[in-house]
Design a protein around this motif. Structure first.
Motif, PDB file in Angstrom:
ATOM      1  N   GLY A 231       7.068   3.436  -2.552  1.00 27.87           N
ATOM      2  CA  GLY A 231       7.369   4.838  -2.858  1.00 27.87           C
ATOM      3  C   GLY A 231       6.143   5.705  -2.699  1.00 27.87           C
ATOM      4  O   GLY A 231       5.017   5.204  -2.664  1.00 27.87           O
TER       5      GLY A 231
ATOM      6  N   ILE B 290       1.108   6.630  -6.384  1.00 27.41           N
ATOM      7  CA  ILE B 290       0.005   5.672  -6.387  1.00 27.41           C
ATOM      8  C   ILE B 290       0.039   4.845  -7.662  1.00 27.41           C
ATOM      9  O   ILE B 290      -0.050   5.388  -8.772  1.00 27.41           O
TER      10      ILE B 290
ATOM     11  N   THR C 122       0.837  -1.203   0.000  1.00 30.35           N
ATOM     12  CA  THR C 122       0.000   0.000   0.000  1.00 30.35           C
ATOM     13  C   THR C 122       0.873   1.255   0.000  1.00 30.35           C
ATOM     14  O   THR C 122       1.929   1.269   0.652  1.00 30.35           O
TER      15      THR C 122
HETATM   16  N1  ADE Z   1      -0.187   0.069  -4.263  1.00 30.30           N
HETATM   17  C1  ADE Z   1      -0.431   1.185  -4.950  1.00 30.30           C
HETATM   18  N2  ADE Z   1       0.594   2.037  -4.898  1.00 30.30           N
HETATM   19  C2  ADE Z   1       1.559   1.426  -4.136  1.00 30.30           C
HETATM   20  C3  ADE Z   1       2.841   1.793  -3.700  1.00 30.30           C
HETATM   21  N3  ADE Z   1       3.396   2.971  -4.023  1.00 30.30           N
HETATM   22  N4  ADE Z   1       3.529   0.929  -2.936  1.00 30.30           N
HETATM   23  C4  ADE Z   1       2.983  -0.250  -2.580  1.00 30.30           C
HETATM   24  N5  ADE Z   1       1.768  -0.650  -2.961  1.00 30.30           N
HETATM   25  C5  ADE Z   1       1.050   0.168  -3.729  1.00 30.30           C
END
Ligand code: ADE
Length: 224
Positions: free
Chosen positions: A133, A136, A87
């Protein structure tokens, strides 16, 4: 090491895990990766996995039942060291995390999609939340592939020359950045390899590499 990935888009992993080091690690039985299609745990004849958010708002939310069903099946079969949710608002993934997870035996990675997942999954079923990171992605799949790639190369036996790992950036205790490297030809279109590297003087070379590494550490702030 065994990694179970729970995803709504399993086909995204086909390319990522069928080449180079990961493919080799799987063939040598150093790594087992299982991809589970969350859809197959969906509700009713339409295998529903999402629903509108309570309280309104745009986007769909992944429901808890399919995730819980899938996790319960896996947990009944073996013990897991970590159940990780990929996430963007998770802990920032660094080489330190890669080293930590490379020591584990069984890991589950849950990939989100849509607007997100029901908070109760995060509160009750997940042991760690990892971000690759501050941006998104459309889902957690690419993040999970990054996670697997960086962890797998640290498994004993995957990379033959362990010295190669020790000299990677971020790998040692001081988090040092690796110095620049060069190969043949020594001059290309007038662009020269630093003379010291051609000198054959190992002491001088070692010193030069250390200085370069320290210079890079000063310009880039990668503290975690
Ligand atoms: N899911 C969506 N964006 C993400 C991210 N930057 N890092 C890990 N999981 C993700």
């Amino acid at each position: 090491m065994r990694i179970d990935i729970v995803s709504l888009v399993p086909s995204l992993f086909q390319g990522a895990f069928s080449h180079c080091l990961i493919k080799k690690a799987i063939q040598q039985n150093l790594l087992q990766v299982y991809i589970h299609d969350l859809r197959s745990y969906g509700l009713g004849p339409r295998k529903q996995v999402d629903a509108y958010p309570y309280g309104g708002g745009s986007g769909m939310v992944i429901r808890i039942e399919p995730v819980h069903q899938c996790f319960s099946k896996l947990v009944r079969e073996r013990n897991y060291d970590e159940i990780i949710f990929m996430t963007p608002d998770g802990e920032m993934f660094t080489q330190k995390h890669a080293k930590f997870f490379a020591k584990k035996k069984n890991i589950i990675l849950l990939c989100g999609r849509y607007k997100g997942i029901d908070q109760r999954i995060r509160d009750h079923l997940i042991s760690k939340e990892i971000s690759i990171g501050h941006y998104i992605l459309s889902g957690g799949e690419l993040a999970a592939a990054v996670f697997v790639d960086s962890v797998v190369r640290l498994l004993p036996g995957v990379i033959h020359n362990q010295n190669s790992i020790l000299t990677d950036s971020f790998q040692n205790e001081t988090n040092a950045i690796a110095p620049p490297i060069y190969t043949r030809p020594s001059i290309y279109q007038g662009w020269k390899v630093p003379e010291v590297l051609l000198s054959g003087n190992h002491k001088k070379i070692k010193n030069w590499l250390q200085v370069k590494s320290m210079e890079l550490n000063k310009t880039l702030d990668f503290t975690d």
